[in-house]
Write a protein that holds these residues in place. Structure first.
Motif, PDB file in Angstrom:
ATOM      1  N   LEU A  45       0.827  -1.206   0.000  1.00 19.02           N
ATOM      2  CA  LEU A  45       0.000   0.000   0.000  1.00 19.02           C
ATOM      3  C   LEU A  45       0.861   1.256   0.000  1.00 19.02           C
ATOM      4  CD1 LEU A  45      -2.702  -1.258   2.482  1.00 19.02           C
ATOM      5  CD2 LEU A  45      -3.243  -0.200   0.280  1.00 19.02           C
ATOM      6  N   ILE A  46       1.932   1.255   0.767  1.00 17.41           N
ATOM      7  CA  ILE A  46       2.835   2.412   0.808  1.00 17.41           C
ATOM      8  C   ILE A  46       3.470   2.629  -0.562  1.00 17.41           C
ATOM      9  CG2 ILE A  46       5.022   3.268   1.747  1.00 17.41           C
ATOM     10  CD1 ILE A  46       4.251   1.941   4.411  1.00 17.41           C
ATOM     11  N   MET A  47       3.939   1.554  -1.168  1.00 11.35           N
ATOM     12  CA  MET A  47       4.587   1.683  -2.485  1.00 11.35           C
ATOM     13  C   MET A  47       3.608   2.177  -3.545  1.00 11.35           C
ATOM     14  SD  MET A  47       7.302  -1.515  -2.623  1.00 11.35           S
ATOM     15  CE  MET A  47       6.186  -2.792  -2.027  1.00 11.35           C
ATOM     16  N   GLU A  48       2.385   1.675  -3.503  1.00 15.44           N
ATOM     17  CA  GLU A  48       1.382   2.127  -4.470  1.00 15.44           C
ATOM     18  C   GLU A  48       1.011   3.593  -4.233  1.00 15.44           C
ATOM     19  OE1 GLU A  48       0.694   0.620  -7.016  1.00 15.44           O
ATOM     20  OE2 GLU A  48       0.529  -1.543  -6.751  1.00 15.44           O
ATOM     21  N   ALA A  49       0.915   3.990  -2.969  1.00 16.66           N
ATOM     22  CA  ALA A  49       0.603   5.388  -2.658  1.00 16.66           C
ATOM     23  C   ALA A  49       1.670   6.322  -3.204  1.00 16.66           C
ATOM     24  CB  ALA A  49       0.459   5.571  -1.145  1.00 16.66           C
ATOM     25  N   ALA A  50       2.923   5.908  -3.087  1.00 15.49           N
ATOM     26  CA  ALA A  50       4.020   6.720  -3.635  1.00 15.49           C
ATOM     27  C   ALA A  50       3.931   6.769  -5.155  1.00 15.49           C
ATOM     28  CB  ALA A  50       5.363   6.143  -3.197  1.00 15.49           C
ATOM     29  N   TRP A  51       3.618   5.648  -5.755  1.00 11.05           N
ATOM     30  CA  TRP A  51       3.593   5.563  -7.224  1.00 11.05           C
ATOM     31  C   TRP A  51       2.512   6.458  -7.820  1.00 11.05           C
ATOM     32  CZ3 TRP A  51       0.054   3.427 -10.844  1.00 11.05           C
ATOM     33  CH2 TRP A  51       0.572   3.311 -12.140  1.00 11.05           C
ATOM     34  N   GLY A  53       1.308   9.208  -6.501  1.00  6.58           N
ATOM     35  CA  GLY A  53       1.531  10.624  -6.248  1.00  6.58           C
ATOM     36  C   GLY A  53       0.995  11.177  -4.946  1.00  6.58           C
ATOM     37  N   ALA A  54       0.692  10.309  -3.965  1.00  7.13           N
ATOM     38  CA  ALA A  54       0.281  10.805  -2.649  1.00  7.13           C
ATOM     39  C   ALA A  54       1.466  11.488  -1.962  1.00  7.13           C
ATOM     40  CB  ALA A  54      -0.247   9.666  -1.789  1.00  7.13           C
ATOM     41  N   ASP A  55       1.175  12.367  -1.034  1.00 11.93           N
ATOM     42  CA  ASP A  55       2.217  13.044  -0.263  1.00 11.93           C
ATOM     43  C   ASP A  55       2.528  12.337   1.040  1.00 11.93           C
ATOM     44  OD1 ASP A  55       2.632  15.570  -1.860  1.00 11.93           O
ATOM     45  OD2 ASP A  55       0.483  15.722  -1.497  1.00 11.93           O
ATOM     46  N   ALA A  56       1.558  11.626   1.579  1.00 13.22           N
ATOM     47  CA  ALA A  56       1.723  11.012   2.893  1.00 13.22           C
ATOM     48  C   ALA A  56       0.910   9.730   2.986  1.00 13.22           C
ATOM     49  CB  ALA A  56       1.281  11.983   3.990  1.00 13.22           C
ATOM     50  N   VAL A  57       1.336   8.854   3.906  1.00  9.24           N
ATOM     51  CA  VAL A  57       0.551   7.680   4.271  1.00  9.24           C
ATOM     52  C   VAL A  57       0.276   7.743   5.761  1.00  9.24           C
ATOM     53  CG1 VAL A  57       1.270   6.157   2.401  1.00  9.24           C
ATOM     54  CG2 VAL A  57       2.670   6.302   4.467  1.00  9.24           C
ATOM     55  N   LYS A  58      -0.894   7.287   6.144  1.00  4.89           N
ATOM     56  CA  LYS A  58      -1.292   7.329   7.551  1.00  4.89           C
ATOM     57  C   LYS A  58      -1.853   5.982   7.977  1.00  4.89           C
ATOM     58  CE  LYS A  58      -5.134   9.295   9.136  1.00  4.89           C
ATOM     59  NZ  LYS A  58      -5.663   8.311  10.114  1.00  4.89           N
ATOM     60  N   PHE A  59      -1.464   5.580   9.194  1.00  4.51           N
ATOM     61  CA  PHE A  59      -1.958   4.343   9.781  1.00  4.51           C
ATOM     62  C   PHE A  59      -2.700   4.670  11.076  1.00  4.51           C
ATOM     63  CE2 PHE A  59       1.307   2.984   6.909  1.00  4.51           C
ATOM     64  CZ  PHE A  59       0.962   1.706   6.502  1.00  4.51           C
ATOM     65  N   GLN A  60      -3.162   3.620  11.771  1.00  6.10           N
ATOM     66  CA  GLN A  60      -3.845   3.777  13.052  1.00  6.10           C
ATOM     67  C   GLN A  60      -3.213   2.836  14.076  1.00  6.10           C
ATOM     68  OE1 GLN A  60      -8.055   3.098  12.487  1.00  6.10           O
ATOM     69  NE2 GLN A  60      -8.211   4.590  10.819  1.00  6.10           N
ATOM     70  N   LYS A  61      -3.270   3.245  15.354  1.00  7.68           N
ATOM     71  CA  LYS A  61      -2.713   2.410  16.413  1.00  7.68           C
ATOM     72  C   LYS A  61      -3.603   2.459  17.652  1.00  7.68           C
ATOM     73  CE  LYS A  61      -0.018  -0.190  18.788  1.00  7.68           C
ATOM     74  NZ  LYS A  61      -0.124  -1.649  18.543  1.00  7.68           N
ATOM     75  N   GLN A 100       7.499  -2.938  13.736  1.00  3.86           N
ATOM     76  CA  GLN A 100       6.863  -2.965  12.419  1.00  3.86           C
ATOM     77  C   GLN A 100       6.552  -1.561  11.915  1.00  3.86           C
ATOM     78  OE1 GLN A 100       3.710  -5.589  13.776  1.00  3.86           O
ATOM     79  NE2 GLN A 100       4.390  -7.209  12.375  1.00  3.86           N
ATOM     80  N   LEU A 101       6.095  -0.701  12.810  1.00  3.85           N
ATOM     81  CA  LEU A 101       5.785   0.669  12.398  1.00  3.85           C
ATOM     82  C   LEU A 101       7.047   1.430  11.996  1.00  3.85           C
ATOM     83  CD1 LEU A 101       3.039   1.539  15.024  1.00  3.85           C
ATOM     84  CD2 LEU A 101       2.715   1.298  12.553  1.00  3.85           C
ATOM     85  N   LYS A 102       8.144   1.182  12.680  1.00  7.29           N
ATOM     86  CA  LYS A 102       9.409   1.800  12.290  1.00  7.29           C
ATOM     87  C   LYS A 102       9.847   1.314  10.908  1.00  7.29           C
ATOM     88  CE  LYS A 102      11.360   2.786  16.858  1.00  7.29           C
ATOM     89  NZ  LYS A 102      12.406   2.427  17.857  1.00  7.29           N
ATOM     90  N   GLU A 103       9.598   0.040  10.648  1.00  7.93           N
ATOM     91  CA  GLU A 103       9.930  -0.530   9.339  1.00  7.93           C
ATOM     92  C   GLU A 103       9.094   0.134   8.246  1.00  7.93           C
ATOM     93  OE1 GLU A 103      10.133  -5.000   7.292  1.00  7.93           O
ATOM     94  OE2 GLU A 103       9.953  -4.779   9.475  1.00  7.93           O
ATOM     95  N   LEU A 104       7.825   0.364   8.537  1.00  5.86           N
ATOM     96  CA  LEU A 104       6.946   1.024   7.569  1.00  5.86           C
ATOM     97  C   LEU A 104       7.348   2.492   7.376  1.00  5.86           C
ATOM     98  CD1 LEU A 104       3.502  -0.453   8.649  1.00  5.86           C
ATOM     99  CD2 LEU A 104       4.908  -1.128   6.691  1.00  5.86           C
ATOM    100  N   ARG A 105       7.718   3.143   8.454  1.00  2.00           N
ATOM    101  CA  ARG A 105       8.180   4.537   8.349  1.00  2.00           C
ATOM    102  C   ARG A 105       9.417   4.628   7.469  1.00  2.00           C
ATOM    103  NH1 ARG A 105      11.653   5.883  12.934  1.00  2.00           N
ATOM    104  NH2 ARG A 105      13.077   4.993  11.398  1.00  2.00           N
ATOM    105  N   LYS A 106      10.351   3.704   7.679  1.00  2.00           N
ATOM    106  CA  LYS A 106      11.590   3.705   6.891  1.00  2.00           C
ATOM    107  C   LYS A 106      11.278   3.540   5.400  1.00  2.00           C
ATOM    108  CE  LYS A 106      16.095   1.419   6.546  1.00  2.00           C
ATOM    109  NZ  LYS A 106      16.962   0.333   7.106  1.00  2.00           N
ATOM    110  N   LEU A 107      10.358   2.637   5.074  1.00  2.00           N
ATOM    111  CA  LEU A 107       9.979   2.436   3.678  1.00  2.00           C
ATOM    112  C   LEU A 107       9.337   3.700   3.113  1.00  2.00           C
ATOM    113  CD1 LEU A 107       9.488   0.741   1.144  1.00  2.00           C
ATOM    114  CD2 LEU A 107       7.371  -0.098   2.216  1.00  2.00           C
TER     115      LEU A 107
END
Length: 358
Positions: A45-51, A53-61, A100-107
């Motif tokens: 989902l993060i990779m597709e969002a970047a592809w 043209g989104a500016d940001a991705v947001k999750f929930q915790k 896992q969230l740090k891993e997603l942030r790094k990506l």
């Protein structure tokens, strides 16, 4: 309402990007729970969002025991789209840990995306403080959760505040509390109905919020089916757009089919937003240079209805208005009448200023 909320509009820096006047609309792909607890799906989902043209991705915790009473967690899930036998099992499946969230942030950062997560309780917020996000989100569900709002505001990072399920007084209270600690605030109009019918979208509130909180960028967090109202929000002045994003609307889970946009829809929404923001950028009224050739061809000039000999006094019967538009303006008719022709003016020709003794 805090007096600091009514000063001149300002820009808010989020990561390496700015939100506010003369900046492109900031587009958030709300992944939320649409990863279904699958880390690889979250990365996709993060990779597709970047592809697209989104500016940001947001999750929930959420820390479930801090958010829900046990009675809610124990309730059986009856939907065929549920991810567990009970509400608690379903919700637990959706939670990522700090690693896992740090891993997603790094990506996300490697792809040039802003990364942040909405905490729904103080324990989750404390954990997210270690994730080193670019911003914070206060969901509509927690607009009246003052301890959580104050903790987030004290982090001194940009805060996105959604306004669903609240009246003006409650929004003012939340805004004032944030501003005691932090003025990096973005306010998103939101209606927490899933999905939201057109008649309940209340999009005029975008303009109301812009006037009331003129110092801060105002955005729109939408839950309607499709995205036409989202485009309208941009035309009304929204500087942030947040929409749920899914890889596949047929996946199990509550948000995929109801309030989310798939890859093609999200991509088209972004394309249309970029088109609309160009169309509404200029608020001045003027003759555009690209209009001049059309004005010269199709505009109206003063034209000799009959031949006018040199020295003749020009009367109303001698003049009419026709294209092309490069001659004397038709609005000068009254000034022309009574003047004398300086030269012979042929019938059905444009009258020029130099043809007349003024």
């Amino acid at each position: 309402m805090n007096k600091n909320s009514t000063k001149n509009p300002r820009k808010i820096k989020v990561g390496k990007k700015f939100i506010g006047p003369e900046e492109p609309v900031f587009i958030i792909a709300e992944i939320g729970n649409n990863h279904n607890g699958d880390l690889n799906m979250a990365k996709k989902l993060i990779m597709e969002a970047a592809w697209i043209g989104a500016d940001a991705v947001k999750f929930q915790k959420r820390t479930l025991s801090e958010v829900f009473i046990q009675d809610m967690l124990s309730r059986p899930q009856t939907s065929s789209r549920a991810l567990g036998a009970t509400y608690g099992e379903y919700r637990q499946k959706l939670e990522f840990n700090e690693r896992q969230l740090k891993e997603l942030r790094k990506l996300a950062h490697s792809l040039g995306l802003i990364f942040f997560v909405a905490p729904f309780d103080l324990k989750s917020a404390a954990m997210l403080n270690n994730v080193r996000m670019d911003a914070w989100k206060i969901a509509s569900f927690d607009l009246t959760h003052m301890p959580l709002i104050e903790y987030i505001a004290q982090r001194k990072q940009p805060v996105f505040l959604s306004t669903g399920m609240a009246g003006e007084d409650e929004i003012d209270e939340a805004v004032n509390l944030i501003l005691k600690h932090n003025d990096q605030l973005i306010i998103n109009h939101c209606v927490s109905v899933y999905p939201t019918p057109d008649e309940d979208l209340n999009l005029g509130a975008v303009e109301t919020l812009i006037k009331k909180y003129s110092r801060f960028p105002i955005g729109y967090s939408g839950h309607e089916i499709g995205f036409t109202p989202t485009i309208v929000a941009v035309s009304l002045g929204a500087k942030v757009i947040e929409r749920h994003f899914t890889l596949d609307k047929s996946l199990p889970g509550p948000d995929h089919a109801t309030v989310s946009l798939d890859l093609a829809e999200f991509s088209e929404m972004i394309r249309q937003i970029r088109r609309i923001e160009k169309a509404v950028l200029d608020k001045k009224i003027y003759l555009h240079e690209k209009e001049i050739p059309h004005r010269q061809k199709h505009g109206k000039s003063l034209v000799a209805r009959t031949a006018i000999p040199a020295g003749a006094k020009i009367t109303a019967k001698m003049v009419c208005c026709k294209s092309p538009g490069y001659g004397m303006k038709a609005g000068l008719m009254k000034k022309l009448i009574g003047k004398k022709a300086k030269v012979d003016i042929s019938a059905d020709t444009v009258i020029k200023k130099e043809d007349v003794n003024w």
